[in-house]
Design a protein around this motif. Structure first.
Motif, PDB file in Angstrom:
ATOM      1  N   UNK A 181      34.712 -21.027  50.771  1.00 25.48           N
ATOM      2  CA  UNK A 181      34.822 -20.051  49.691  1.00 25.48           C
ATOM      3  C   UNK A 181      36.204 -20.147  49.052  1.00 25.48           C
ATOM      4  N   UNK A 182      36.232 -20.162  47.742  1.00 26.55           N
ATOM      5  CA  UNK A 182      37.502 -20.270  47.023  1.00 26.55           C
ATOM      6  C   UNK A 182      38.278 -18.962  47.110  1.00 26.55           C
ATOM      7  N   UNK A 183      39.555 -19.085  47.502  1.00 23.64           N
ATOM      8  CA  UNK A 183      40.455 -17.940  47.578  1.00 23.64           C
ATOM      9  C   UNK A 183      41.496 -18.093  46.474  1.00 23.64           C
ATOM     10  N   UNK A 184      41.422 -17.223  45.470  1.00 22.01           N
ATOM     11  CA  UNK A 184      42.324 -17.328  44.328  1.00 22.01           C
ATOM     12  C   UNK A 184      43.777 -17.068  44.728  1.00 22.01           C
ATOM     13  N   UNK A 185      44.001 -16.152  45.663  1.00 20.37           N
ATOM     14  CA  UNK A 185      45.364 -15.776  46.041  1.00 20.37           C
ATOM     15  C   UNK A 185      46.097 -16.944  46.710  1.00 20.37           C
ATOM     16  N   UNK A 186      45.405 -17.657  47.589  1.00 19.18           N
ATOM     17  CA  UNK A 186      46.040 -18.764  48.323  1.00 19.18           C
ATOM     18  C   UNK A 186      45.769 -20.118  47.673  1.00 19.18           C
TER      19      UNK A 186
ATOM     20  N   UNK B 254      37.829 -30.330  48.586  1.00 22.22           N
ATOM     21  CA  UNK B 254      38.695 -30.080  47.438  1.00 22.22           C
ATOM     22  C   UNK B 254      38.218 -30.880  46.225  1.00 22.22           C
ATOM     23  N   UNK B 255      37.903 -32.166  46.453  1.00 17.23           N
ATOM     24  CA  UNK B 255      37.393 -33.021  45.368  1.00 17.23           C
ATOM     25  C   UNK B 255      36.121 -32.426  44.775  1.00 17.23           C
ATOM     26  N   UNK B 256      35.220 -32.010  45.637  1.00 15.26           N
ATOM     27  CA  UNK B 256      33.937 -31.440  45.215  1.00 15.26           C
ATOM     28  C   UNK B 256      34.168 -30.186  44.372  1.00 15.26           C
ATOM     29  N   UNK B 257      35.049 -29.297  44.842  1.00 20.63           N
ATOM     30  CA  UNK B 257      35.282 -28.028  44.154  1.00 20.63           C
ATOM     31  C   UNK B 257      35.987 -28.229  42.820  1.00 20.63           C
ATOM     32  N   UNK B 258      37.074 -28.995  42.827  1.00 21.63           N
ATOM     33  CA  UNK B 258      37.883 -29.150  41.618  1.00 21.63           C
ATOM     34  C   UNK B 258      37.144 -29.912  40.521  1.00 21.63           C
ATOM     35  N   UNK B 259      36.337 -30.911  40.924  1.00 18.75           N
ATOM     36  CA  UNK B 259      35.644 -31.740  39.941  1.00 18.75           C
ATOM     37  C   UNK B 259      34.211 -31.298  39.683  1.00 18.75           C
ATOM     38  N   UNK B 260      33.765 -30.319  40.457  1.00 17.51           N
ATOM     39  CA  UNK B 260      32.381 -29.843  40.359  1.00 17.51           C
ATOM     40  C   UNK B 260      31.411 -31.009  40.507  1.00 17.51           C
TER      41      UNK B 260
ATOM     42  N   UNK C  48      28.424 -30.106  48.245  1.00 15.78           N
ATOM     43  CA  UNK C  48      27.901 -29.643  46.965  1.00 15.78           C
ATOM     44  C   UNK C  48      28.741 -28.480  46.464  1.00 15.78           C
ATOM     45  N   UNK C  49      29.066 -28.467  45.161  1.00 15.97           N
ATOM     46  CA  UNK C  49      29.804 -27.321  44.622  1.00 15.97           C
ATOM     47  C   UNK C  49      28.888 -26.101  44.499  1.00 15.97           C
ATOM     48  N   UNK C  50      29.422 -24.937  44.807  1.00 16.00           N
ATOM     49  CA  UNK C  50      28.683 -23.689  44.621  1.00 16.00           C
ATOM     50  C   UNK C  50      29.138 -23.094  43.294  1.00 16.00           C
ATOM     51  N   UNK C  51      28.224 -23.030  42.354  1.00 19.94           N
ATOM     52  CA  UNK C  51      28.563 -22.573  41.004  1.00 19.94           C
ATOM     53  C   UNK C  51      27.646 -21.409  40.633  1.00 19.94           C
ATOM     54  N   UNK C  52      28.279 -20.320  40.193  1.00 13.35           N
ATOM     55  CA  UNK C  52      27.497 -19.164  39.758  1.00 13.35           C
ATOM     56  C   UNK C  52      28.038 -18.699  38.410  1.00 13.35           C
ATOM     57  N   UNK C  53      27.141 -18.534  37.436  1.00 15.58           N
ATOM     58  CA  UNK C  53      27.529 -18.161  36.074  1.00 15.58           C
ATOM     59  C   UNK C  53      28.587 -19.117  35.525  1.00 15.58           C
ATOM     60  N   UNK C  54      28.360 -20.412  35.776  1.00 15.31           N
ATOM     61  CA  UNK C  54      29.224 -21.499  35.307  1.00 15.31           C
ATOM     62  C   UNK C  54      30.640 -21.422  35.887  1.00 15.31           C
ATOM     63  N   UNK C  55      30.806 -20.708  36.978  1.00 11.05           N
ATOM     64  CA  UNK C  55      32.104 -20.596  37.619  1.00 11.05           C
ATOM     65  C   UNK C  55      32.000 -21.071  39.063  1.00 11.05           C
ATOM     66  N   UNK C  56      32.850 -22.024  39.499  1.00 16.79           N
ATOM     67  CA  UNK C  56      32.797 -22.482  40.891  1.00 16.79           C
ATOM     68  C   UNK C  56      33.289 -21.394  41.840  1.00 16.79           C
TER      69      UNK C  56
ATOM     70  N   UNK D 234      19.472 -24.938  48.252  1.00 18.05           N
ATOM     71  CA  UNK D 234      20.190 -24.025  49.138  1.00 18.05           C
ATOM     72  C   UNK D 234      21.523 -23.600  48.524  1.00 18.05           C
ATOM     73  N   UNK D 235      22.198 -24.553  47.873  1.00 17.80           N
ATOM     74  CA  UNK D 235      23.487 -24.257  47.245  1.00 17.80           C
ATOM     75  C   UNK D 235      23.321 -23.196  46.161  1.00 17.80           C
ATOM     76  N   UNK D 236      22.212 -23.261  45.416  1.00 22.16           N
ATOM     77  CA  UNK D 236      21.951 -22.259  44.385  1.00 22.16           C
ATOM     78  C   UNK D 236      21.800 -20.878  44.996  1.00 22.16           C
ATOM     79  N   UNK D 237      21.008 -20.793  46.070  1.00 18.04           N
ATOM     80  CA  UNK D 237      20.835 -19.513  46.765  1.00 18.04           C
ATOM     81  C   UNK D 237      22.160 -19.024  47.341  1.00 18.04           C
ATOM     82  N   UNK D 238      22.922 -19.935  47.939  1.00 15.59           N
ATOM     83  CA  UNK D 238      24.187 -19.563  48.568  1.00 15.59           C
ATOM     84  C   UNK D 238      25.168 -19.028  47.540  1.00 15.59           C
ATOM     85  N   UNK D 239      25.238 -19.657  46.365  1.00 16.80           N
ATOM     86  CA  UNK D 239      26.165 -19.209  45.315  1.00 16.80           C
ATOM     87  C   UNK D 239      25.814 -17.789  44.869  1.00 16.80           C
TER      88      UNK D 239
END
Length: 239
Positions: free
Chosen positions: A108-113, A143-149, A184-192, A217-222
């Motif tokens: 899960x992405x943590x914006x603070x850290x 990190x590669x997966x998240x940053x590059x979607x 797999x990137x988890x994307x919801x409302x076009x936001x990772x 599964x990634x869609x459900x998880x997001x």
């Protein structure tokens, strides 16, 4: 003087005798019967192969139908959960019925850290200690997966790592390095919002079919993670 009279009888060559013609007929009948038998056996083999193919395809379709039904049930259960750990546990409990996922987890992405927090990662049925990947660490598939979607798919992780990331493979942050890996990137409302990973200690463990199942599964998880995040914010506000 008396004239001598000679009489000659020339026998037909052996290949024109009645016995030869009988043998010819028998050989022709045997040839036809042999051809018919070969053709019949070939058709029987083709029929048997077709029956096996149909049976296998029918079984595959039935298994895929059951997988879709199972996936739908997983989706209902996951999206109804408001606990991140419960979301991970639910997917992990079911994912190994669909594929060999010795390791499964959600980051899960943590914006603070500015990091990907890998909590409740499962390896061979055990929960690994929590850890995180800084988004500055480009050596990590998460990190590669998240940053590059972008998806990361490898059935020979050790051999393909340098090709995928252009550097030497680091040691696993927790547990052991896998042989096969999917991120797999988890994307919801076009936001990772994070990443989902399934890993195996066997080479060539995953197929395109497995990848498609994980995408669902990634869609459900997001969706579930976004719901959980919204619930935590609401709960904090109410308190």
């Amino acid at each position: 003087s008396a004239e001598a009279v000679y009489r000659f009888h020339i026998d037909a060559p052996w290949y024109r005798t009645w016995l030869a013609w009988i043998l010819y007929a028998l050989a022709a009948v045997a040839l036809v019967m042999g051809f018919v038998r070969l053709r019949t056996n070939h058709l029987k083999q083709q029929s048997a192969e077709l029956e096996r193919t149909v049976a296998e395809r029918t079984r595959e379709i039935q298994e895929q139908k059951e997988d879709v039904e199972r996936l739908s049930q997983i989706g209902k259960t996951v999206t109804a959960s408001l606990s991140v750990n419960r979301i991970i546990d639910t997917i992990y409990e079911n994912v190994n019925n669909l594929m060999d996922a010795s390791v499964f987890g959600i980051g899960i992405y943590n914006e603070k850290t500015n990091s990907i927090e890998m909590s409740a990662i499962k390896e061979r049925g055990n929960t690994l200690p929590n850890f995180s990947y800084s988004l500055d660490d480009d050596s990590r598939p998460a990190v590669f997966c998240f940053k590059n979607r972008k998806e990361v798919f490898s059935n020979d992780y050790e051999a393909e790592y340098s090709t995928l990331f252009g550097k030497e493979m680091p040691k696993a942050a927790a547990g052991d390095n896998p042989k096969s890996m999917i991120y797999l990137p988890l994307i919801y409302s076009e936001k990772p919002v994070g990443v989902l990973t399934a890993q195996s200690f066997k080479k060539n463990a995953f197929s395109t079919y497995n990848l498609n199942m994980l995408r669902n599964m990634a869609t459900y998880a997001a969706i579930a993670l976004d719901n959980a995040k919204a619930y935590r914010k609401l709960d904090h506000t109410l308190q």
